[in-house]
Scaffold this active site. Sequence first.
Site, short mmCIF file in Angstrom:
data_model
loop_
_atom_site.label_atom_id
_atom_site.label_comp_id
_atom_site.label_asym_id
_atom_site.label_seq_id
_atom_site.Cartn_x
_atom_site.Cartn_y
_atom_site.Cartn_z
N GLY A 42 0.76 -1.25 0.00
CA GLY A 42 0.00 0.00 0.00
C GLY A 42 0.79 1.30 0.00
O GLY A 42 0.32 2.31 -0.48
N ASP A 95 0.34 3.13 4.45
CA ASP A 95 -0.73 3.72 3.63
C ASP A 95 -1.89 4.19 4.50
O ASP A 95 -2.36 5.30 4.38
CB ASP A 95 -1.22 2.71 2.56
CG ASP A 95 -1.65 1.36 3.14
OD1 ASP A 95 -1.45 1.09 4.35
OD2 ASP A 95 -2.20 0.54 2.37
N ASP A 98 -5.61 1.69 10.54
CA ASP A 98 -7.01 1.34 10.78
C ASP A 98 -7.12 0.92 12.26
O ASP A 98 -7.12 1.78 13.14
CB ASP A 98 -7.38 0.23 9.79
CG ASP A 98 -8.85 -0.12 9.77
OD1 ASP A 98 -9.67 0.75 10.06
OD2 ASP A 98 -9.18 -1.29 9.45
N THR A 99 -7.19 -0.37 12.56
CA THR A 99 -7.23 -0.79 13.97
C THR A 99 -5.90 -0.52 14.66
O THR A 99 -5.85 -0.32 15.87
CB THR A 99 -7.53 -2.30 14.10
OG1 THR A 99 -6.45 -3.03 13.51
CG2 THR A 99 -8.84 -2.66 13.43
N GLY A 100 -4.80 -0.52 13.88
CA GLY A 100 -3.47 -0.29 14.44
C GLY A 100 -2.78 -1.59 14.87
O GLY A 100 -1.62 -1.56 15.26
N THR A 102 -1.67 -4.21 13.16
CA THR A 102 -0.50 -4.57 12.34
C THR A 102 0.72 -3.75 12.73
O THR A 102 1.80 -4.28 12.96
CB THR A 102 -0.81 -4.34 10.84
OG1 THR A 102 -2.08 -4.88 10.53
CG2 THR A 102 0.25 -4.98 9.96
N LYS A 126 -7.66 6.34 10.23
CA LYS A 126 -9.07 6.18 10.64
C LYS A 126 -9.07 6.08 12.17
O LYS A 126 -9.13 4.97 12.72
CB LYS A 126 -9.65 4.88 10.07
CG LYS A 126 -9.92 4.87 8.58
CD LYS A 126 -10.47 3.49 8.20
CE LYS A 126 -10.77 3.37 6.73
NZ LYS A 126 -11.08 1.98 6.35
P1 IMP Z 1 -4.76 -2.42 10.83
O1 IMP Z 1 -4.39 -1.01 11.22
O2 IMP Z 1 -3.95 -3.47 11.48
O3 IMP Z 1 -6.24 -2.65 10.99
O4 IMP Z 1 -4.49 -2.66 9.29
C1 IMP Z 1 -4.29 -1.65 8.42
C2 IMP Z 1 -4.14 -2.25 7.05
O5 IMP Z 1 -5.43 -2.66 6.55
C3 IMP Z 1 -3.63 -1.20 6.08
O6 IMP Z 1 -2.23 -1.22 5.98
C4 IMP Z 1 -4.33 -1.61 4.79
O7 IMP Z 1 -3.56 -2.56 4.11
C5 IMP Z 1 -5.63 -2.25 5.23
N1 IMP Z 1 -6.74 -1.27 5.19
C6 IMP Z 1 -7.44 -0.79 6.24
N2 IMP Z 1 -8.38 0.08 5.85
C7 IMP Z 1 -8.28 0.17 4.50
C8 IMP Z 1 -9.00 0.93 3.50
O8 IMP Z 1 -9.93 1.73 3.77
N3 IMP Z 1 -8.58 0.74 2.22
C9 IMP Z 1 -7.57 -0.11 1.87
N4 IMP Z 1 -6.89 -0.84 2.76
C10 IMP Z 1 -7.23 -0.71 4.07
MG MG Z 2 -1.10 -2.04 4.44
#
Ligand code: IMP
Ligand code: MG
Length: 169
Positions: A42, A95, A98-100, A102, A126
């Site tokens: 991303g 990129d 989101d939840t954070g 990762t 987000k």
């Molecule tokens: P999280 O913060 O662990 O939930 O994961 C974040 C990852 O989820 C990002 O690096 C993206 O690859 C994917 N992701 C989360 N939201 C979106 C979105 O709105 N569009 C595209 N990919 C997303």
């Molecule tokens: Mg990603």
Amino acid sequence: MNLSREVLKSEEQIAERVHALGREITEFYKGQEVSLLGILKGSFIFMADLARQIRLPAQVGFLEIVTSRKSEFLTEVAFSSSFPIEGSHVLVIEDILDTGVTLAYLTEQLQLHAPASIRVCTFLDKPHRRTVDLQPDHVGFQVPDRHVVGYGLDWMGKYRNLPYLSWVE
Ligand code: IMP
Ligand code: MG
């Protein structure tokens, strides 16, 4: 799900914001070298644009994280880095946050390699979706809770090459 006809952020708005972010980062790390660590796939477009707005000696590397999740818990992360982390000022380039989950896991893993510092720059955030305590240090834009695509972000592997930001609905 289909690509919305609406534009969330135009090419011009993105370029302007990335330019400002580059200035902000340059100012923060003034007089130091920085190691830019992009999270694939991303971040590839954001990295290319942002790196050129950072007026400092910089190394550039990428990681690809393979995740598998059971409910909200991250169960597996595999990564490899293309430059030594030890002693470096690492700026993780994401990129979207989101939840954070990762990124929290990744920064924990990076800490084991004894960097001089770790900071996080995410193109999109987000904040309402966060389930872990993680604050990005540099943020391009906050976005609503929609599936955003374009400028490197995908939906089912598509739309990464869209030059502006939109969403699928
Ligand atoms: P999280 O913060 O662990 O939930 O994961 C974040 C990852 O989820 C990002 O690096 C993206 O690859 C994917 N992701 C989360 N939201 C979106 C979105 O709105 N569009 C595209 N990919 C997303
Ligand atoms: Mg990603």
